[in-house]
Structure formats: structure tokens, C-alpha cells
Write a protein that holds these residues in place. Structure first.
Motif, PDB file in Angstrom:
ATOM      1  N   TYR A  68      10.184   5.870   4.198  1.00  0.00           N
ATOM      2  CA  TYR A  68      11.421   5.094   4.203  1.00  0.00           C
ATOM      3  C   TYR A  68      12.124   5.124   5.540  1.00  0.00           C
ATOM      4  CZ  TYR A  68      10.741   4.725  -0.740  1.00  0.00           C
ATOM      5  OH  TYR A  68      10.217   4.439  -1.955  1.00  0.00           O
ATOM      6  N   LEU A  69      11.932   6.188   6.265  1.00  0.00           N
ATOM      7  CA  LEU A  69      12.655   6.277   7.532  1.00  0.00           C
ATOM      8  C   LEU A  69      12.087   5.341   8.581  1.00  0.00           C
ATOM      9  CD1 LEU A  69      13.268  10.096   7.649  1.00  0.00           C
ATOM     10  CD2 LEU A  69      14.884   8.282   7.134  1.00  0.00           C
ATOM     11  N   LYS A  70      10.808   5.103   8.508  1.00  0.00           N
ATOM     12  CA  LYS A  70      10.215   4.211   9.495  1.00  0.00           C
ATOM     13  C   LYS A  70       9.867   2.855   8.905  1.00  0.00           C
ATOM     14  CE  LYS A  70       7.946   7.719  12.327  1.00  0.00           C
ATOM     15  NZ  LYS A  70       6.629   8.153  12.827  1.00  0.00           N
ATOM     16  N   SER A  71      10.112   2.700   7.636  1.00  0.00           N
ATOM     17  CA  SER A  71       9.780   1.458   6.953  1.00  0.00           C
ATOM     18  C   SER A  71       8.301   1.115   7.121  1.00  0.00           C
ATOM     19  CB  SER A  71      10.638   0.317   7.500  1.00  0.00           C
ATOM     20  OG  SER A  71      10.537  -0.819   6.678  1.00  0.00           O
ATOM     21  N   LEU A  72       7.478   2.091   6.859  1.00  0.00           N
ATOM     22  CA  LEU A  72       6.049   1.904   7.031  1.00  0.00           C
ATOM     23  C   LEU A  72       5.314   2.420   5.818  1.00  0.00           C
ATOM     24  CD1 LEU A  72       5.604   3.301  10.611  1.00  0.00           C
ATOM     25  CD2 LEU A  72       5.431   0.917   9.973  1.00  0.00           C
ATOM     26  N   GLU A  73       4.206   1.760   5.552  1.00  0.00           N
ATOM     27  CA  GLU A  73       3.321   2.284   4.525  1.00  0.00           C
ATOM     28  C   GLU A  73       2.465   3.386   5.121  1.00  0.00           C
ATOM     29  OE1 GLU A  73       2.432  -1.498   1.575  1.00  0.00           O
ATOM     30  OE2 GLU A  73       0.818  -0.539   2.690  1.00  0.00           O
ATOM     31  N   HIS A 102      -1.199   9.862  13.374  1.00  0.00           N
ATOM     32  CA  HIS A 102      -2.255   9.771  12.360  1.00  0.00           C
ATOM     33  C   HIS A 102      -3.306  10.852  12.534  1.00  0.00           C
ATOM     34  CE1 HIS A 102      -1.354   5.239  11.574  1.00  0.00           C
ATOM     35  NE2 HIS A 102      -0.375   6.046  11.243  1.00  0.00           N
ATOM     36  N   MET A 137       2.648  -5.274  10.283  1.00  0.00           N
ATOM     37  CA  MET A 137       4.043  -5.145   9.890  1.00  0.00           C
ATOM     38  C   MET A 137       4.285  -3.971   8.978  1.00  0.00           C
ATOM     39  SD  MET A 137       5.661  -7.109  11.602  1.00  0.00           S
ATOM     40  CE  MET A 137       5.643  -8.594  12.551  1.00  0.00           C
ATOM     41  N   LEU A 138       3.353  -3.667   8.154  1.00  0.00           N
ATOM     42  CA  LEU A 138       3.614  -2.634   7.161  1.00  0.00           C
ATOM     43  C   LEU A 138       3.012  -1.289   7.528  1.00  0.00           C
ATOM     44  CD1 LEU A 138       3.292  -4.442   3.732  1.00  0.00           C
ATOM     45  CD2 LEU A 138       5.331  -3.547   4.830  1.00  0.00           C
ATOM     46  N   GLU A 164       1.594   1.413  10.395  1.00  0.00           N
ATOM     47  CA  GLU A 164       1.766   1.779  11.797  1.00  0.00           C
ATOM     48  C   GLU A 164       0.560   1.358  12.630  1.00  0.00           C
ATOM     49  OE1 GLU A 164       2.838   5.844  11.381  1.00  0.00           O
ATOM     50  OE2 GLU A 164       4.018   5.814  13.203  1.00  0.00           O
ATOM     51  N   GLU A 204      11.017   5.504  21.896  1.00  0.00           N
ATOM     52  CA  GLU A 204      11.889   5.100  20.813  1.00  0.00           C
ATOM     53  C   GLU A 204      13.194   4.678  21.438  1.00  0.00           C
ATOM     54  OE1 GLU A 204      11.428   8.914  19.994  1.00  0.00           O
ATOM     55  OE2 GLU A 204       9.381   8.666  19.321  1.00  0.00           O
ATOM     56  N   LYS A 249       8.235  -2.896  15.777  1.00  0.00           N
ATOM     57  CA  LYS A 249       7.802  -3.863  14.770  1.00  0.00           C
ATOM     58  C   LYS A 249       8.964  -4.734  14.335  1.00  0.00           C
ATOM     59  CE  LYS A 249       6.533  -0.379  12.645  1.00  0.00           C
ATOM     60  NZ  LYS A 249       6.688   0.397  13.869  1.00  0.00           N
ATOM     61  N   TYR A 303      22.616   5.963   6.543  1.00  0.00           N
ATOM     62  CA  TYR A 303      21.309   6.499   6.864  1.00  0.00           C
ATOM     63  C   TYR A 303      21.362   7.901   7.399  1.00  0.00           C
ATOM     64  CZ  TYR A 303      16.959   4.691   5.719  1.00  0.00           C
ATOM     65  OH  TYR A 303      15.811   4.441   5.039  1.00  0.00           O
ATOM     66  N   MET A 339      15.369  11.703  15.754  1.00  0.00           N
ATOM     67  CA  MET A 339      15.918  10.668  14.885  1.00  0.00           C
ATOM     68  C   MET A 339      17.067  10.010  15.600  1.00  0.00           C
ATOM     69  SD  MET A 339      14.218  10.191  12.297  1.00  0.00           S
ATOM     70  CE  MET A 339      15.421   9.166  11.535  1.00  0.00           C
ATOM     71  N   GLU A 388      15.588   0.949  12.390  1.00  0.00           N
ATOM     72  CA  GLU A 388      14.338   0.196  12.255  1.00  0.00           C
ATOM     73  C   GLU A 388      13.999  -0.088  10.822  1.00  0.00           C
ATOM     74  OE1 GLU A 388      11.408   2.518  14.044  1.00  0.00           O
ATOM     75  OE2 GLU A 388      11.859   1.849  16.062  1.00  0.00           O
ATOM     76  N   THR A 389      14.371   0.815   9.963  1.00  0.00           N
ATOM     77  CA  THR A 389      13.906   0.651   8.594  1.00  0.00           C
ATOM     78  C   THR A 389      14.482  -0.576   7.946  1.00  0.00           C
ATOM     79  OG1 THR A 389      15.723   1.902   7.667  1.00  0.00           O
ATOM     80  CG2 THR A 389      13.806   3.115   8.380  1.00  0.00           C
ATOM     81  N   SER A 443      14.656  -3.437   9.390  1.00  0.00           N
ATOM     82  CA  SER A 443      14.081  -4.668   9.924  1.00  0.00           C
ATOM     83  C   SER A 443      13.182  -5.260   8.866  1.00  0.00           C
ATOM     84  CB  SER A 443      13.292  -4.383  11.185  1.00  0.00           C
ATOM     85  OG  SER A 443      12.155  -3.624  10.874  1.00  0.00           O
TER      86      SER A 443
END
Lengths: 453, 253
Positions: free
Chosen positions: A92-97, A185, B53-54, B56, B158, B183, B200, B215, B222-223, B225
């Protein structure tokens, strides 16, 4: 003619071809993306073979025991256990799967009746216990055979539950979850020879874990620059020495290998040895660095050598010689003139793995068009084989393949332009002591055995 | 199926091609080395710009592409062919403009014959003015040596000062490199609008999530977006859904 590899006049034939059942979403081609095999690994005896796939599943195969009744079935691998190791997650913090794809599986040596393996996705390593259950307790006092609770006031007699045989059940349980230690990763995990610790490596850091402790790990390598603008190199693979529990190696995207000794410092930023081959100036192009990036590094079983795979070659290095490899094998040099196209379609970034056979005399790696290659280090012979349905009829012997690089194409040869680059063999495994290999071709697993005539 | 030669790699003859050396490249059937090199540069920038997009992006792949870009830029700098006009155009770079890049696959020895050394080279003054407008980047002077590094700046980092980045973003290489980490949609304003920072921070504190990255404000921002360029109203809605979900998790734990 057939070039025998890894034996005396032997040739490779199919033992089992396994099509993993299709689950989940199928794409336009009808192949479920979730079933794409992403890692293959034999355990230390070769009795078990584990595969991980893009959908986070682990499937373990077990070798059929020798049986007088059905001697021809010896050597076949059948499904032993299937379980969901990792689930898709959302950061959730990076909005990534976070993909559930299993990047690596590594077995622990067997110490009791149960089997243990480590499996990892991009972020989390898990220790799984796989055990058999062939008895179950019957005759509980407080509940009946269906599991429903009995009315305590109706119980007049006490009995001792007894164990009765049941159909064999194989169950997998997660025993440890090692999470939240990797920002980037995870590309490798490696069990230490002390069997108490293991390491996990991501693009910029390597962490050392104790199997018993999940809430902390030691950072032993950190190549993240203070200023991320200066990032030009990442870690691509890492492995512990098979015998020396203080020694490990890691490879980089610049084609270098560093050997580190954990006794010298807590943070192994200074390597004990640095392996790099000088660049050949006559071969330099804009793609030189990309094709030098090492996609896999493996110690030999003896611990004397390391093998590295880059885009076009496999190299064997002697630990005592840092300035160049002792052997270089061309996997598919005919691709050298096609690097631009391979860069455009991203194939140039494919990460092929490489493996040693049990005696370190033969090395194997994959290529495109479902081809895989074996190199005999002693005879200097090599062979190209194909993992495909046509070749895997029972008892069929694999026919060596050849790629035609130019000029006249012979009848059995295939031209470079006809190669199918979507069919890539990235993951292979070799039985620890026998000539049995496992080859993953997209969502199919092939197991071949060298049949001595 | 011909998987080998991807669309767009067919050879093209460019009419009125701007070859700084003013050579016969436009007349030759095979595009000049410079053109092919430019094409490779464009292709690389497109690759960096296309982020999943989803999921990394693969850091190893990104680093390798970025290093390739830097190599090309360094060589072009030494040639004196480096022009910031290229930088302005990369936002519109498309695969259609790509040309066959066979020459680039040859070794440097082979290329020596085909390569033309320009009589002189100079930097386009637009480069300096571009950078001046983009105040957030810490740009050193537009000297030839530092040009490649400037283009690398902010590629990985960042964003720590999102407020400074509000305002006009030109389609510069820097923006393209930033999108790699962020992204974000094309406009940075979409990224930072309709966001409640304070919530947040609370979230981070309560869940106690440990990451190794700093952080900064930007990470948390970003989250919110959204992967597509939707209107800000729907951005809000998806944000609220995310917030609801997060509240659920906090309440349960």
C-alpha cells in the motif's frame, strides 16, 4: 552423428513429460500465465524435484522406487505434493503489486523424516515443511469420528485413542516466514553448509538469516550508493560455498564476481577476491555491458570452481585465478549479430540459469526455441537438445539439434531466423548423482534420463 | 511467426535528415551510424519510460538500459553531435521512428569505416534554458562532460521535495527518468493533487511498516497516483477506496 555427453556412448531419452494442470486465467494463447515454471530444483538425494511457478504454487515430484513388478517405471517422477506457497500481495505504501511468482526454491538437507525447503518470491522467504502422514488417531473421547463434539454427559467410558493406518497424505506447512527485509527484488537464496543459516540476495543487498529467527537478519552486503543517481551496478545472483560456511560469492550486472569471507568483517563490502575478464576491445558495442551481465552463478560440487552465465556464454572460473575464466563455452553465438533486435524485444534481458552435473564434468544451460545445451568439460564436446512434445514420447531418444548460421541449411538444421524466441529454457536442474535432468519449458516440465546402451 | 525482427526496425530513408556532419546519410540506403545510434537512444528512452503500472520495474533491466543511454550520450558528446533538441523530442519518440540498427551490432572495428567525425560540435543553447526552467534539478553548468550525468540525475532518487516540482514540466529526459521510480501519470500535478498527507503519516506510524527506504513525502504521495489519467474526481474516489481499505486493516489489527 550423435555426440555422447556425460557418459560412455550414452544418449538422452525422456523419462517423464509432465504438463502442469492449467489453473486460473488463460491468456489469448490458451496458456495460463500462472503456470509458467519459474524455478526447478532437485533435493540433495535426487528423490524429490520441486518446481515453483508464476502463480505462487510449488509442485513437488517424487521418484518412483525400484519395483520388481514394474521395472520400467523406475525413474519416473510423479506428483508428491502441491501447495500454494505465496499469494499476491499489495504494497500500500508504494501502490505496487508484489508478485507471487516463486523466484527460487532451495532444499535443506534432510535431517529427519520430514523434508524442508525454502521458497521465495520478490520480497518474502518461507520455510516449508513437507511431511507424510499415514496414520491417524481414532477413538477420541470428546469428539466422534466425524469430529463433532460429543455431549460430555453421555460419556460413560474412557478409552485411549489409537493410531490406525490411513491413505498416505502429504502435507506442507509453513514453518517460518522471513519477511520485511528486502526493499528490492530477491533474486537468490542459498543455504549455508552449516545448515543453520542461509542468505537472501536482492538487487542491492544480501542478508544473512538464522533459520530459527524470523524477525531479524544481518545485512552482509550493501551496494546501494548513498546517492541513487550513481547507481550503475546491481547484484544478480549469490551463493554460499558448498563446504566453507564463511565464504560466498555474488555476481553483478557488470559481469563481475566477488568472493567474500564473512570472517573478515560484519559487512562484507570488501571482497576477498574479484573475478573479472578483461573486455575484448575488438568486440565492443553498445550492448557489451548488457550481454556481460551475469544471470546465474553456481559453485561446482567440489567447491573449486564457479560457473557463470551471461547472455551468450557460460564460463568456468578457478577460484585461484581472478583475472580470467579457465573455460568459456559459446551457448548461441549466432545471436551476436542480432543483439539490436533482441534488445528491442527485451530478450537480451532474459536470465538463463546454468547447472553442473554431479561430478562437475558436464555443464548445462538453456537457450531459445526450447533448446538446451550441454558441454562436456573433459572431452570438449557439446550437444544441443530440444525439449518438446515430439521428442518426449516414452523411450524416445533426443536427437541433437543444430542451428544453421548462414549459407546452405541442411535438412535437419534450423535457421537462426526461424528460432522461436518466446520458447526459452531459463530453468534447468541436474540430479545430484545420476544423469537425470529436469528442463522447464514455459509451463511444461520435462525430465530426461541418460540411457546407457 | 517472425519473432526475430520486431516491427519498426525496417530501414528507412529520412528525407531532410538533420545530420550534423552534413554528409550523405540521407542518400545512402543504409542509415548512417549516427542515425542508428540516435534510434537506439530513442528506443532506450522509450523503454525507460514504459513502466509497468502495477508491478515494480525490474531494477537490473533499468540500470542496464540507463547505462546504455549514458554510453551513447558520452559518445555523442565526444563526437560533438549531442544536441538537446533530441531531449525535447524524446517525449514524442515512437517506435515508428526507429531504424535498422545493424551497424550498432558490429564491433567497433567495423564501425570505424562508417563513422564520420564532425568538423566541430557545439551545444544547443536550448539545453541551458531548459535546465534553468526546471529549477528542482541541481544542474551544474551545461558543459559537455557533465551533460550525460545531468541526464542521469533524478533517475533513481526518490523525490524528496515534491512541492518544488509543481509547475510546468517540460518533456525533458529528466522527467522521463523520474517516471521510472514514480510511475506517475504524465503530469506531476495529478500526482500531488487531492492528497491528504497527514493521513498517510498516521498510517505509516500505526502499521509500523519497516522499509529500508526513506519515507519521504513523495513515497507516501505516490500511492495515490492512479495508473490512468482519469479526472481528479475519480482519483479521489479510488483514493477513498484505498483509505477505506487501509482503515479496515488498521482496525482489524
Amino acid at each position: 552423428g550423435i555426440q555422447p555427453v556425460g557418459g560412455t556412448g550414452a544418449s538422452w531419452g525422456c523419462v517423464s513429460e509432465v504438463c502442469l494442470l492449467s489453473h486460473g486465467r488463460a491468456d489469448a494463447r490458451g496458456v495460463s500465465a500462472a503456470d509458467i515454471i519459474s524455478t526447478v530444483e532437485f533435493n540433495h538425494t535426487g528423490e524429490l524435484l520441486a518446481t515453483g511457478d508464476k502463480g505462487g504454487r510449488v509442485v513437488i515430484f517424487q521418484r518412483e522406487q525400484e519395483s520388481k513388478n514394474q521395472p520400467h517405471r523406475r525413474g519416473e517422477y510423479n506428483v508428491y505434493s502441491t501447495f500454494q506457497s505465496h499469494e499476491p500481495e499489495f504494497d500500500y505504501l508504494k501502490s505496487l503489486e508484489i508478485e507471487e511468482k516463486i523466484n527460487k526454491i532451495r532444499w535443506l538437507p534432510q535431517q529427519n523424516a520430514a523434508y524442508f525447503l525454502l521458497s521465495t518470491n520478490d520480497k518474502t522467504v518461507k520455510l516449508w515443511k513437507v511431511s507424510e502422514r499415514d496414520k491417524r488417531p481414532e477413538g477420541y473421547n470428546l469428539k466422534d469420528e466425524d469430529g463433532r463434539l460429543r455431549d460430555p454427559s453421555m460419556i460413560t467410558v474412557l478409552r485411549v485413542p489409537v493410531l490406525r493406518p490411513m491413505d498416505l497424505m502429504v502435507e506442507a506447512t509453513p514453518r517460518r516466514v522471513f519477511a520485511n527485509a528486502h526493499t528490492y527484488h530477491i533474486n537468490s537464496i542459498s543455504v549455508n553448509s552449516d545448515y543453520e543459516t542461509y542468505m537472501s540476495a536482492d538487487d542491492l543487498r544480501i542478508n544473512l538469516w538464522n533459520f530459527e529467527i524470523t524477525n531479524q537478519s544481518f545485512n552482509i552486503v550493501d551496494i546501494k550508493p548513498a546517492n541513487m543517481e550513481e547507481l550503475t551496478e546491481v547484484i544478480t545472483a549469490a551463493e554460499f560455498h558448498p563446504h566453507h560456511c564463511n565464504t560466498f560469492v555474488y555476481s553483478s550486472s557488470k559481469g563481475t564476481i566477488r568472493l567474500c569471507d564473512m570472517r573478515t568483517a560484519a559487512l562484507c563490502d570488501r571482497h576477498a577476491k574479484f573475478f573479472e575478464e578483461p573486455e575484448d576491445p575488438s568486440n565492443r558495442s553498445f550492448f557489451s555491458e548488457i550481454i556481460s551481465s551475469i544471470s546465474d552463478v553456481k559453485f561446482s560440487h567440489s567447491g573449486r570452481y564457479i560457473m557463470t552465465r551471461d547472455y551468450l556464454t557460460v564460463k568456468v572460473w578457478d577460484l585461484n585465478m581472478e583475472n580470467r575464466p579457465i573455460e568459456t563455452y559459446q551457448v548461441h553465438d549466432y545471436l551476436r549479430s542480432k543483439l539490436c533486435s533482441l534488445y528491442e524485444n527485451d530478450c537480451i534481458f532474459d536470465k538463463f540459469e546454468c547447472v553442473w552435473n554431479g561430478s562437475d564434468s558436464v555443464i548445462m544451460t538453456g537457450s531459445y526455441n526450447n533448446f538446451f545445451r550441454m558441454f562436456d568439460r573433459n572431452t570438449k564436446r557439446d550437444v544441443t537438445l530440444e525439449a518438446s512434445r515430439e521428442n518426449s514420447k516414452p523411450r524416445a531418444i533426443l536427437k541433437p539439434r543444430k542451428v544453421c548460421v548462414g549459407g546452405k541449411r541442411r535438412k535437419d538444421e534450423i535457421s537462426v531466423d526461424s528460432l522461436d524466441f518466446s520458447k526459452k529454457i531459463l530453468h534447468t536442474a541436474w540430479h545430484p548423482s545420476e544423469n537425470i535432468i529436469a528442463v522447464a519449458a514455459t509451463n511444461n516440465l520435462y525430465i530426461f534420463q541418460d540411457k546407457v546402451n | 511467426m517472425d519473432t526475430m525482427f520486431v516491427r519498426g526496425l525496417k530501414r528507412k530513408c529520412f528525407d531532410g535528415e538533420e545530420d550534423i556532419e552534413g554528409t550523405l546519410a540521407g542518400i545512402k540506403a543504409v542509415p548512417s551510424y549516427n542515425l542508428q545510434r540516435q534510434s537506439l537512444l530513442d528506443m532506450s528512452l522509450v523503454k525507460l519510460q514504459l513502466c509497468h503500472m502495477l508491478v515494480e520495474p525490474n531494477l537490473c533491466r533499468s540500470v542496464l538500459i540507463a547505462n546504455t543511454v549514458r554510453q551513447i550520450q558520452e559518445e555523442m558528446t565526444q563526437d560533438g553531435t549531442w544536441q538537446m533538441i533530441n531531449a525535447q523530442n524524446t517525449g514524442q519518440a515512437s517506435l515508428d521512428r526507429l531504424v535498422s540498427t545493424d551497424i550498432l551490432c558490429r564491433s567497433s572495428g567495423d564501425q570505424a569505416e562508417g563513422k564520420h567525425v564532425p568538423a566541430y560540435g557545439t551545444f544547443n543553447k536550448d539545453f541551458e534554458s531548459d535546465q534553468a526552467q526546471d529549477g528542482s534539478e541541481t544542474m551544474s553548468t551545461a558543459s559537455s562532460v557533465q551533460a550525460p550525468r545531468n541526464l542521469q540525475s533524478n533517475m533513481w532518487e526518490e523525490m524528496e521535495n515534491p512541492q518544488e516540482n509543481k509547475g510546468n514540466f517540460q518533456k525533458s529526459l529528466d522527467q522521463i527518468f523520474e517516471t521510472l521510480e514514480n510511475k506517475s501519470p504524465n503530469s506531476v500535478e495529478d500526482l500531488f493533487s487531492e492528497v491528504d498527507n497527514s493521513y498517510y503519516d498516521l498510517d505509516t506510524m500505526l502499521t509500523g511498516m519497516m522499509t529500508n527506504t526513506k519515507m519521504g513525502h513523495c513515497d507516501s504521495l505516490e500511492t495515490f497516483s492512479s495508473p490512468t489519467n482519469t479526472a481528479s474526481n475519480s482519483n479521489c474516489k479510488s483514493d477513498l477506496n484505498d483509505l477505506d481499505h487501509i482503515v479496515e486493516i488498521l482496525v482489524e489489527s
